[in-house]
Design a protein around this motif. Sequence first.
Motif, PDB file in Angstrom:
ATOM      1  N   ARG A 166       0.833  -1.208   0.000  1.00 35.81           N
ATOM      2  CA  ARG A 166       0.000   0.000   0.000  1.00 35.81           C
ATOM      3  C   ARG A 166       0.865   1.254   0.000  1.00 35.81           C
ATOM      4  O   ARG A 166       0.601   2.197  -0.750  1.00 35.81           O
ATOM      5  CB  ARG A 166      -0.944  -0.007   1.205  1.00 35.81           C
ATOM      6  N   ALA A 167       1.909   1.252   0.821  1.00 37.47           N
ATOM      7  CA  ALA A 167       2.790   2.420   0.886  1.00 37.47           C
ATOM      8  C   ALA A 167       3.542   2.616  -0.423  1.00 37.47           C
ATOM      9  O   ALA A 167       3.781   3.753  -0.852  1.00 37.47           O
ATOM     10  CB  ALA A 167       3.764   2.273   2.047  1.00 37.47           C
ATOM     11  N   ALA A 168       3.929   1.507  -1.071  1.00 39.18           N
ATOM     12  CA  ALA A 168       4.731   1.594  -2.289  1.00 39.18           C
ATOM     13  C   ALA A 168       3.905   1.979  -3.507  1.00 39.18           C
ATOM     14  O   ALA A 168       4.385   2.719  -4.379  1.00 39.18           O
ATOM     15  CB  ALA A 168       5.426   0.260  -2.546  1.00 39.18           C
ATOM     16  N   LEU A 169       2.657   1.498  -3.597  1.00 39.03           N
ATOM     17  CA  LEU A 169       1.872   1.728  -4.804  1.00 39.03           C
ATOM     18  C   LEU A 169       0.382   1.941  -4.566  1.00 39.03           C
ATOM     19  O   LEU A 169      -0.185   2.920  -5.051  1.00 39.03           O
ATOM     20  CB  LEU A 169       2.034   0.535  -5.767  1.00 39.03           C
ATOM     21  N   LEU A 170      -0.255   1.056  -3.830  1.00 40.36           N
ATOM     22  CA  LEU A 170      -1.719   1.047  -3.799  1.00 40.36           C
ATOM     23  C   LEU A 170      -2.331   2.326  -3.244  1.00 40.36           C
ATOM     24  O   LEU A 170      -3.420   2.734  -3.675  1.00 40.36           O
ATOM     25  CB  LEU A 170      -2.233  -0.164  -3.009  1.00 40.36           C
ATOM     26  N   ASP A 171      -1.638   2.967  -2.305  1.00 45.25           N
ATOM     27  CA  ASP A 171      -2.161   4.220  -1.742  1.00 45.25           C
ATOM     28  C   ASP A 171      -2.069   5.386  -2.719  1.00 45.25           C
ATOM     29  O   ASP A 171      -2.612   6.460  -2.453  1.00 45.25           O
ATOM     30  CB  ASP A 171      -1.401   4.591  -0.459  1.00 45.25           C
ATOM     31  N   HIS A 172      -1.407   5.181  -3.853  1.00 40.88           N
ATOM     32  CA  HIS A 172      -1.135   6.281  -4.774  1.00 40.88           C
ATOM     33  C   HIS A 172      -1.896   6.185  -6.092  1.00 40.88           C
ATOM     34  O   HIS A 172      -1.738   7.049  -6.955  1.00 40.88           O
ATOM     35  CB  HIS A 172       0.371   6.326  -5.073  1.00 40.88           C
ATOM     36  N   ILE A 173      -2.689   5.145  -6.260  1.00 33.77           N
ATOM     37  CA  ILE A 173      -3.393   4.955  -7.526  1.00 33.77           C
ATOM     38  C   ILE A 173      -4.902   4.887  -7.288  1.00 33.77           C
ATOM     39  O   ILE A 173      -5.357   4.634  -6.173  1.00 33.77           O
ATOM     40  CB  ILE A 173      -2.922   3.677  -8.260  1.00 33.77           C
ATOM     41  N   ALA A 174      -5.653   5.099  -8.370  1.00 36.29           N
ATOM     42  CA  ALA A 174      -7.121   5.136  -8.275  1.00 36.29           C
ATOM     43  C   ALA A 174      -7.674   3.718  -8.361  1.00 36.29           C
ATOM     44  O   ALA A 174      -8.097   3.256  -9.420  1.00 36.29           O
ATOM     45  CB  ALA A 174      -7.695   6.004  -9.390  1.00 36.29           C
ATOM     46  N   ILE A 175      -7.645   3.024  -7.227  1.00 34.49           N
ATOM     47  CA  ILE A 175      -8.141   1.661  -7.189  1.00 34.49           C
ATOM     48  C   ILE A 175      -9.490   1.600  -6.478  1.00 34.49           C
ATOM     49  O   ILE A 175      -9.844   2.473  -5.700  1.00 34.49           O
ATOM     50  CB  ILE A 175      -7.151   0.709  -6.483  1.00 34.49           C
ATOM     51  N   ASP A 176     -10.226   0.552  -6.783  1.00 32.52           N
ATOM     52  CA  ASP A 176     -11.462   0.254  -6.079  1.00 32.52           C
ATOM     53  C   ASP A 176     -11.088  -0.622  -4.887  1.00 32.52           C
ATOM     54  O   ASP A 176     -10.575  -1.724  -5.060  1.00 32.52           O
ATOM     55  CB  ASP A 176     -12.419  -0.481  -7.024  1.00 32.52           C
ATOM     56  N   GLU A 177     -11.305  -0.141  -3.691  1.00 30.20           N
ATOM     57  CA  GLU A 177     -10.882  -0.879  -2.506  1.00 30.20           C
ATOM     58  C   GLU A 177     -11.527  -2.265  -2.444  1.00 30.20           C
ATOM     59  O   GLU A 177     -10.958  -3.199  -1.865  1.00 30.20           O
ATOM     60  CB  GLU A 177     -11.205  -0.078  -1.243  1.00 30.20           C
TER      61      GLU A 177
END
Length: 266
Positions: free
Chosen positions: A94-105
């Motif tokens: 999450r810190a490396a990528l997921l927190d920075h992109i427009a994803i559907d949780e």
Amino acid sequence: MTVTNERRVLVHPDKATLAGTVAARFITKITDVIDSEGDANVVLTGGTMGIAVLEAINASAARDSVDWSRVSFWWGDERWLPRDDDERNEKQARAALLDHIAIDEAHVHPFAASDSGLTLEEAADAYERELADAAREGTRAPRFDITFLGVGPDGHIASLFPGREGIRETERSVIFERNSPKPPPERLSLTLPVLNASERLFMVLAGPDKASVLGLALAGASFEEVPVAGLQGRRRTVFFVDQDAAAEVPENLIAPVNYWTAADAN
């Protein structure tokens, strides 16, 4: 169309180049998968290079060319630790990528944490059900389009270790490990048959401590003794490595980094 699978080794001069190249390949391929399939499933890993690749994807100028809302994320394994523990693969990803992109949780599928209220065994059962719920008819897991895996110096993949029961498991989709030889001792992991049902396996290895085990794996070692030797994705099985990790790889298995043929569209 007949799809042939082969193991390919792509060697890079250093860790930074390795992470950047894998990131670029991933962005290109996942975009193609979304275009052809409508959505995509990606299995993430932890470890130094696994997280470095995610950081490189995040840093890429092409990052937002991916329609991240169509991508579902899963994990190959997880450490049985509290949800907010810095050592959890989920938190690092999450810190490396997921927190920075427009994803559907709703498309993010982490393993349960040790403070979830579940026991370790219950957490394995829960993830197995989650995989089955997202699977196509007749299968036990979603169509994993790209599965990232690291490889330990002992040859372990995910949390499947040499000589342990987990690497031999064929009936379950998820196993729990109570006495891992690598800390922390308690872990959850996808099994080898589920990993091998992935369309594409991307192994990312760096450092001289990986050279011997990679050489053994590619020379046909037993997967029970060298778990990485048992990996074979449905379409592609690619080892992305740095010069140090490639020291014992047979020369005939090494492909030029720029060698990317029409077969790689699969």
